[in-house]
Enzyme design. Sequence first.
Site, PDB file in Angstrom:
ATOM      1  N   LYS A 173       0.839  -1.211   0.000  1.00 38.57           N
ATOM      2  CA  LYS A 173       0.000   0.000   0.000  1.00 38.57           C
ATOM      3  C   LYS A 173       0.872   1.258   0.000  1.00 38.57           C
ATOM      4  O   LYS A 173       0.615   2.190  -0.766  1.00 38.57           O
ATOM      5  CB  LYS A 173      -0.897   0.006   1.239  1.00 38.57           C
ATOM      6  N   ASN A 174       1.917   1.262   0.827  1.00 41.90           N
ATOM      7  CA  ASN A 174       2.699   2.493   0.989  1.00 41.90           C
ATOM      8  C   ASN A 174       3.665   2.758  -0.155  1.00 41.90           C
ATOM      9  O   ASN A 174       4.216   3.845  -0.243  1.00 41.90           O
ATOM     10  CB  ASN A 174       3.397   2.514   2.347  1.00 41.90           C
TER      11      ASN A 174
ATOM     12  N   ARG B 145      -3.751  10.063   4.601  1.00 45.18           N
ATOM     13  CA  ARG B 145      -2.477  10.729   4.850  1.00 45.18           C
ATOM     14  C   ARG B 145      -1.763  10.992   3.522  1.00 45.18           C
ATOM     15  O   ARG B 145      -1.118  12.011   3.342  1.00 45.18           O
ATOM     16  CB  ARG B 145      -1.648   9.804   5.764  1.00 45.18           C
TER      17      ARG B 145
ATOM     18  N   CYS C  72      -4.518   8.225   9.904  1.00 43.55           N
ATOM     19  CA  CYS C  72      -4.687   7.645  11.241  1.00 43.55           C
ATOM     20  C   CYS C  72      -4.255   8.647  12.306  1.00 43.55           C
ATOM     21  O   CYS C  72      -3.271   9.345  12.147  1.00 43.55           O
ATOM     22  CB  CYS C  72      -3.802   6.411  11.384  1.00 43.55           C
TER      23      CYS C  72
ATOM     24  N   ARG D 236       1.235  14.633  12.896  1.00 45.02           N
ATOM     25  CA  ARG D 236       1.899  14.184  11.671  1.00 45.02           C
ATOM     26  C   ARG D 236       2.175  15.393  10.773  1.00 45.02           C
ATOM     27  O   ARG D 236       1.521  15.610   9.765  1.00 45.02           O
ATOM     28  CB  ARG D 236       1.060  13.115  10.982  1.00 45.02           C
ATOM     29  N   PRO D 237       3.167  16.187  11.189  1.00 43.23           N
ATOM     30  CA  PRO D 237       3.485  17.410  10.430  1.00 43.23           C
ATOM     31  C   PRO D 237       4.082  17.062   9.056  1.00 43.23           C
ATOM     32  O   PRO D 237       4.481  15.918   8.812  1.00 43.23           O
ATOM     33  CB  PRO D 237       4.539  18.082  11.308  1.00 43.23           C
ATOM     34  N   ILE D 238       4.126  18.051   8.189  1.00 43.71           N
ATOM     35  CA  ILE D 238       4.791  17.842   6.886  1.00 43.71           C
ATOM     36  C   ILE D 238       5.849  18.921   6.655  1.00 43.71           C
ATOM     37  O   ILE D 238       6.152  19.300   5.511  1.00 43.71           O
ATOM     38  CB  ILE D 238       3.776  17.788   5.719  1.00 43.71           C
ATOM     39  N   ASP D 239       6.423  19.386   7.760  1.00 47.89           N
ATOM     40  CA  ASP D 239       7.445  20.453   7.655  1.00 47.89           C
ATOM     41  C   ASP D 239       8.654  20.026   6.828  1.00 47.89           C
ATOM     42  O   ASP D 239       9.252  20.833   6.106  1.00 47.89           O
ATOM     43  CB  ASP D 239       7.889  20.903   9.050  1.00 47.89           C
ATOM     44  N   GLN D 240       9.023  18.742   6.875  1.00 46.13           N
ATOM     45  CA  GLN D 240      10.188  18.301   6.097  1.00 46.13           C
ATOM     46  C   GLN D 240       9.875  18.231   4.606  1.00 46.13           C
ATOM     47  O   GLN D 240      10.733  18.492   3.770  1.00 46.13           O
ATOM     48  CB  GLN D 240      10.664  16.927   6.604  1.00 46.13           C
TER      49      GLN D 240
ATOM     50  N   ASP E 254       4.843   0.152  11.878  1.00 43.02           N
ATOM     51  CA  ASP E 254       3.541  -0.360  11.416  1.00 43.02           C
ATOM     52  C   ASP E 254       3.285  -1.789  11.877  1.00 43.02           C
ATOM     53  O   ASP E 254       2.196  -2.316  11.676  1.00 43.02           O
ATOM     54  CB  ASP E 254       3.444  -0.292   9.893  1.00 43.02           C
TER      55      ASP E 254
ATOM     56  N   ILE F 112       8.783   6.241  16.705  1.00 41.98           N
ATOM     57  CA  ILE F 112       8.465   6.995  15.486  1.00 41.98           C
ATOM     58  C   ILE F 112       7.282   7.941  15.708  1.00 41.98           C
ATOM     59  O   ILE F 112       7.339   9.116  15.347  1.00 41.98           O
ATOM     60  CB  ILE F 112       8.134   6.034  14.318  1.00 41.98           C
TER      61      ILE F 112
ATOM     62  N   ARG G 166      -8.613   0.128   4.915  1.00 40.84           N
ATOM     63  CA  ARG G 166      -7.776   1.138   4.252  1.00 40.84           C
ATOM     64  C   ARG G 166      -6.491   0.499   3.725  1.00 40.84           C
ATOM     65  O   ARG G 166      -5.914   0.962   2.751  1.00 40.84           O
ATOM     66  CB  ARG G 166      -7.381   2.241   5.240  1.00 40.84           C
TER      67      ARG G 166
END
Length: 425
Positions: A17-18, A88, A112, A117-121, A300, A322, A392
């Site tokens: 999936k990922n 996500r 989830c 769950r930031p996306i600053d990077q 996971d 994590i 999902r």
Amino acid sequence: MKGGKPLVGEVNISGAKNAALGIIAGTILTDEDVLIENMPDVSDTNIMLEALRELGASVCRIDSNTVRINARSIGHAAIDDDYLRRIRASYYFIGALIGRCHEAQVPLPGGCVIGSRPIDQHIKGFKALGAEVEIENGSVVAKASALTGDEIYLDKVSVGATINIMMAAVLAEGRTVIGNAAKEPHIVDMANFLNSMGANIRGAGTDVIRITGVTRLHGTEYSIIPDQIEAGTFMCAAAITGGDVTVRNVIPKHMESISAKLEEVGCTIEEYDDAIRVIGNKDIRPTNIMTLPYPGFPTDMQPQITTLLALSGGTSMVVESIFDNRFKYVGELTRMGANIRVEGNVAVVSGVKEFSPARIFAPDLRAGAALVLAGLAAGGITTVSDIEFIQRGYEHFEKKLKGIGAEIEIVRSEREARKFVMKVG
Ligand code: EPZ
């Protein structure tokens, strides 16, 4: 489900999936046809394919696991669909749209609730390549007059940021170097997919990825790698029920940290070219777990292994390094008799002899799968609700479990539940 019996047999593992989520977004980077095989038929990937259609791409499903995509007719770079907020991976459209259109407007990700769950990077990478990025009305709005390669060192190892920056950089002018890059199997799969389209990416799978921008990408036919986490989940199912299960269509190298831990707790592991056999042991031994970026033990798989350790003959320590809130499911396990104490990102797991059946609720994708494993280990009837979380990321989860002997059904009403109980007795 009615638990308490060993699971025995073979199960075929679906595509990852990922990996699929990044690859679906990556099809935006060419005007030519892209054929994707071994696509998992799960709600997260189906939502991403739906979003591609809404962007104007043609998406033709050849069969449940094969899809042909052509993004030539993508007319705009804005997705303002509430539908996408739920997952996500919507953030992958930002990197892909920046890479193709030099602009993007995409809702901030949902997904989830396993922690902030930031996306600053991701944004750090896009800005380094020359994009201006703002957060407006809950969406990421990016614009770049040109994209120029740069050196980007990630403050934290991030799967999403690594994949997103790769997509934004493959058509940029010059060289991009991603330092402290994630090394998961799905990062390598994404790089192989983009290279099969004519990209020039080197070093995926190591912590330094070098990308030399090219002028265009062409179409491709690509088959997605097997899902490491689905495979690990079924391996844990064998361990927790004292069964004997062979997972087929896997890459054993990807499973090393999981196989090693299952051996530590007393399972017998037999590795073949594209399969792994797990023979459970009724006496589960305690051990310690720390989740880490690949090749460490995957976050996971943390709910699944913790559930297994809750039935061990001693005390185990599980450190979730994590995410900052990935033990929410422990409350549900406690209702089945587990004895687990959570302090911050550490769980002290005191093994109990058995779980008692109960009505429980899936709080997120992987925890939901772990709670099903708990129900399969417990004697009697356990009901897991909110299974849409599980759907999902697991293709035909209950069918695959039935295929190895589980007495499990999806029921949509109390009446259907009663019928199931009558049937299994
Ligand atoms: C991906 O999430 C997976 N999701 C997750 O799987 C998986 O748990 C995670 O990688 C780690 O392997 C998808 O691929 C769709 P990260 P992602 O960026 O990319 C922090 C599942 O069950 N971080 O590697 O969001 C972040 O908060 C799902 O299939 C920042 O601080 O994970 C986390 O603590 C759950 N800033 C850590 O880094 C950023 O810009 C790792 O996150 C990005 C991340």
